[in-house]
Motif scaffolding. Structure first.
Motif, PDB file in Angstrom:
ATOM      1  N   UNK A   1     -31.862-155.937   6.999  1.00 18.10           N
ATOM      2  CA  UNK A   1     -30.500-155.120   6.757  1.00 18.10           C
ATOM      3  C   UNK A   1     -29.949-155.086   5.551  1.00 18.10           C
ATOM      4  N   UNK A   2     -30.408-155.782   4.447  1.00 22.09           N
ATOM      5  CA  UNK A   2     -30.060-155.668   3.235  1.00 22.09           C
ATOM      6  C   UNK A   2     -30.678-154.319   2.717  1.00 22.09           C
ATOM      7  N   UNK A   3     -31.987-153.996   3.096  1.00 23.43           N
ATOM      8  CA  UNK A   3     -32.650-152.912   2.399  1.00 23.43           C
ATOM      9  C   UNK A   3     -32.482-151.602   2.954  1.00 23.43           C
ATOM     10  N   UNK A   4     -32.701-150.749   1.783  1.00 21.78           N
ATOM     11  CA  UNK A   4     -32.639-149.231   2.386  1.00 21.78           C
ATOM     12  C   UNK A   4     -33.875-149.079   3.211  1.00 21.78           C
ATOM     13  N   UNK A   5     -33.977-148.382   4.410  1.00 21.82           N
ATOM     14  CA  UNK A   5     -34.894-148.398   5.342  1.00 21.82           C
ATOM     15  C   UNK A   5     -35.007-147.108   5.933  1.00 21.82           C
ATOM     16  N   UNK A   6     -36.294-146.550   5.871  1.00 22.66           N
ATOM     17  CA  UNK A   6     -36.594-145.236   6.832  1.00 22.66           C
ATOM     18  C   UNK A   6     -37.316-145.462   7.992  1.00 22.66           C
ATOM     19  N   UNK A   7     -36.880-144.859   8.967  1.00 30.94           N
ATOM     20  CA  UNK A   7     -37.417-144.768  10.371  1.00 30.94           C
ATOM     21  C   UNK A   7     -38.607-143.765  10.218  1.00 30.94           C
ATOM     22  N   UNK A   8     -39.764-143.857  10.670  1.00 31.90           N
ATOM     23  CA  UNK A   8     -40.840-142.660  10.687  1.00 31.90           C
ATOM     24  C   UNK A   8     -41.603-142.630  11.931  1.00 31.90           C
ATOM     25  N   UNK A   9     -41.836-141.700  12.394  1.00 33.97           N
ATOM     26  CA  UNK A   9     -42.502-141.355  13.683  1.00 33.97           C
ATOM     27  C   UNK A   9     -43.776-140.486  13.760  1.00 33.97           C
ATOM     28  N   UNK A  10     -44.778-140.985  14.623  1.00 36.24           N
ATOM     29  CA  UNK A  10     -46.085-140.439  14.546  1.00 36.24           C
ATOM     30  C   UNK A  10     -46.014-139.025  15.152  1.00 36.24           C
ATOM     31  N   UNK A  11     -47.129-138.320  15.064  1.00 32.51           N
ATOM     32  CA  UNK A  11     -47.569-137.079  15.768  1.00 32.51           C
ATOM     33  C   UNK A  11     -48.728-137.116  16.396  1.00 32.51           C
ATOM     34  N   UNK A  12     -49.103-135.734  16.832  1.00 34.84           N
ATOM     35  CA  UNK A  12     -50.211-135.646  17.857  1.00 34.84           C
ATOM     36  C   UNK A  12     -51.599-136.502  17.185  1.00 34.84           C
ATOM     37  N   UNK A  13     -52.085-136.975  18.085  1.00 35.80           N
ATOM     38  CA  UNK A  13     -53.429-137.865  17.817  1.00 35.80           C
ATOM     39  C   UNK A  13     -53.135-139.356  17.942  1.00 35.80           C
ATOM     40  N   UNK A  14     -51.698-139.841  17.986  1.00 35.88           N
ATOM     41  CA  UNK A  14     -51.573-141.103  18.163  1.00 35.88           C
ATOM     42  C   UNK A  14     -51.512-141.431  19.686  1.00 35.88           C
ATOM     43  N   UNK A  15     -51.573-140.458  20.624  1.00 32.65           N
ATOM     44  CA  UNK A  15     -51.704-140.787  22.118  1.00 32.65           C
ATOM     45  C   UNK A  15     -52.813-141.595  22.702  1.00 32.65           C
TER      46      UNK A  15
ATOM     47  N   UNK B   1     -37.765-146.607  20.198  1.00 32.91           N
ATOM     48  CA  UNK B   1     -36.562-146.550  19.411  1.00 32.91           C
ATOM     49  C   UNK B   1     -35.378-147.073  20.222  1.00 32.91           C
ATOM     50  N   UNK B   2     -35.303-146.890  21.359  1.00 34.14           N
ATOM     51  CA  UNK B   2     -34.205-147.359  22.178  1.00 34.14           C
ATOM     52  C   UNK B   2     -34.464-148.617  22.581  1.00 34.14           C
ATOM     53  N   UNK B   3     -35.685-149.394  22.720  1.00 36.11           N
ATOM     54  CA  UNK B   3     -35.885-150.648  22.953  1.00 36.11           C
ATOM     55  C   UNK B   3     -35.728-151.465  21.570  1.00 36.11           C
ATOM     56  N   UNK B   4     -35.964-150.913  20.534  1.00 38.16           N
ATOM     57  CA  UNK B   4     -35.472-151.501  19.387  1.00 38.16           C
ATOM     58  C   UNK B   4     -33.829-151.698  19.202  1.00 38.16           C
ATOM     59  N   UNK B   5     -33.352-150.704  19.438  1.00 38.53           N
ATOM     60  CA  UNK B   5     -32.020-150.839  19.403  1.00 38.53           C
ATOM     61  C   UNK B   5     -31.297-151.737  20.458  1.00 38.53           C
ATOM     62  N   UNK B   6     -31.952-151.647  21.802  1.00 42.37           N
ATOM     63  CA  UNK B   6     -31.543-153.001  22.495  1.00 42.37           C
ATOM     64  C   UNK B   6     -31.913-154.243  22.188  1.00 42.37           C
ATOM     65  N   UNK B   7     -32.962-154.381  21.428  1.00 38.10           N
ATOM     66  CA  UNK B   7     -33.094-155.830  20.876  1.00 38.10           C
ATOM     67  C   UNK B   7     -32.295-155.933  19.723  1.00 38.10           C
ATOM     68  N   UNK B   8     -32.024-155.214  18.943  1.00 39.05           N
ATOM     69  CA  UNK B   8     -30.811-155.555  17.935  1.00 39.05           C
ATOM     70  C   UNK B   8     -29.630-155.773  18.392  1.00 39.05           C
ATOM     71  N   UNK B   9     -28.994-155.093  19.492  1.00 38.23           N
ATOM     72  CA  UNK B   9     -27.916-155.352  19.951  1.00 38.23           C
ATOM     73  C   UNK B   9     -27.731-156.795  20.519  1.00 38.23           C
ATOM     74  N   UNK B  10     -28.933-157.146  21.224  1.00 35.02           N
ATOM     75  CA  UNK B  10     -28.890-158.661  21.761  1.00 35.02           C
ATOM     76  C   UNK B  10     -28.898-159.700  20.691  1.00 35.02           C
ATOM     77  N   UNK B  11     -29.319-159.318  19.443  1.00 38.14           N
ATOM     78  CA  UNK B  11     -29.010-160.165  18.269  1.00 38.14           C
ATOM     79  C   UNK B  11     -28.071-159.895  17.524  1.00 38.14           C
ATOM     80  N   UNK B  12     -27.130-158.916  17.777  1.00 39.94           N
ATOM     81  CA  UNK B  12     -25.972-158.557  17.186  1.00 39.94           C
ATOM     82  C   UNK B  12     -26.014-158.152  15.826  1.00 39.94           C
TER      83      UNK B  12
END
Length: 314
Positions: free
Chosen positions: A7-21, A81-92
């Motif tokens: 939480x204390x760090x500047x963080x970037x969210x990055x998302x993969x492209x085609x070929x990761x399927x 992303x939504x699963x992560x947000x759900x997880x973070x909410x559960x941890x407040x």
């Protein structure tokens, strides 16, 4: 995982492209996360066919078809992303990125994450993007190849020389020593031959019949521009790093131009990561199927922390 440190760090969210399927992607996520399950259910309803079944059970060839792969990767990435947000909410806790970025197709996921695009509009756009790219591939057959062990300048010179027999260009600058070239078949094969002669460590033709991020996609780019102009976009809640320039986009006008043009222009992933790191990003969280981007980021900047959803128990 020390959440306080993250939480204390500047963080970037990055998302993969085609070929990761891959067949089975998102299945475990669907089963254990209500938030992720909702994303898959929305995608099935919006598209009018069971995309979730295709992700979970294949077949491989149908999932790999660009018209399906693109909405599938978008959906799975947003489910993570939504699963992560759900997880973070559960941890407040609330982890908010300083920047978001996506590799090629992943840029659409980044735009949804930044609040620029609604999920339904993004699904429509990537489905159409896949269809238009496939049509271009049928009209002008081509392909792509990965080249390892050559610097960018050498590879650009090789493409220029091989262009005597057709169109071939640098398509993805993924990280130092790892690039992808794209173009018409004859020119692509010539460039691959020249790359081997100039000392490339490895040259591999990719299993794709579309010359993405090359001038062969010009027709798709023009049609995408028309589609994007009809879709409402919002100002980004966090800066989005552009594939084309590797620089931050903060206005709707910049984003509209980017979405249309990036199918014909190279992905500047090396520059994108450096731009975020130079602006103080200390950690990168890869969100989506696979962990390809994490490996690239480590090769671009060894001084940053790289994480995935697994680090948060997802």
């Amino acid at each position: 995982m020390d959440l306080g440190s993250v939480i204390s760090k500047r963080i970037a969210f990055v998302f993969p492209g085609q070929g990761s399927q891959y067949v089975g992607m998102g299945k475990a996520l669907y089963e254990k996360s209500a938030a992720a399950r909702k994303v898959f259910q929305q995608a099935d309803e919006i598209l009018g066919f069971p995309l979730s079944t295709l992700c979970f059970h294949g077949p491989t060839e149908e999932l790999g078809d660009t018209i399906n792969a693109q909405p599938a990767i978008l959906t799975v990435s947003l489910a993570y992303l939504e699963a992560l947000r759900e997880r973070w909410r559960s941890l407040n806790v609330n982890i908010v990125p300083s920047f978001v970025a996506g590799h090629s197709l992943g840029e659409f996921t980044a735009l949804v994450a930044a609040g620029v695009l609604d999920f339904a509009d993004a699904l429509y756009l990537v489905r159409e993007r896949g269809r238009l790219m496939k049509e271009c591939g049928d009209l002008q057959p081509g392909g792509m190849a990965a080249v390892l062990g050559l610097d960018r300048e050498t590879l650009e010179a090789i493409c220029e020389e091989a262009s005597e027999v057709g169109t071939v260009v640098l398509a993805n600058d993924n990280c130092p020593g790892q690039s992808v070239i794209s173009g018409e078949n004859a020119a692509l094969e010539r460039a691959m031959e020249l790359a081997r002669q100039r000392g490339a460590r490895k040259v591999v033709r990719l299993d794709i019949s579309i010359a993405s991020h090359s001038p062969l996609m010009e027709r798709a780019a023009q049609q995408l521009a028309e589609l994007v102009n009809k879709i409402p976009l919002r100002e980004p809640q966090v800066p989005v790093v552009a594939n084309i320039s590797g620089r931050f986009m903060t206005t709707v006008d910049e984003i509209r131009k980017e979405i249309a043009a990036h199918v014909v222009r190279p992905v500047q992933w090396t520059h994108s990561v450096r731009e975020m790191a130079n602006d103080g990003t200390a950690a990168f969280l890869e969100i989506g199927p696979g962990q390809v981007l994490g490996g690239l980021i480590r090769r671009i900047r060894s001084d940053v922390e790289v994480m995935s959803a697994k680090d948060f128990g997802i």
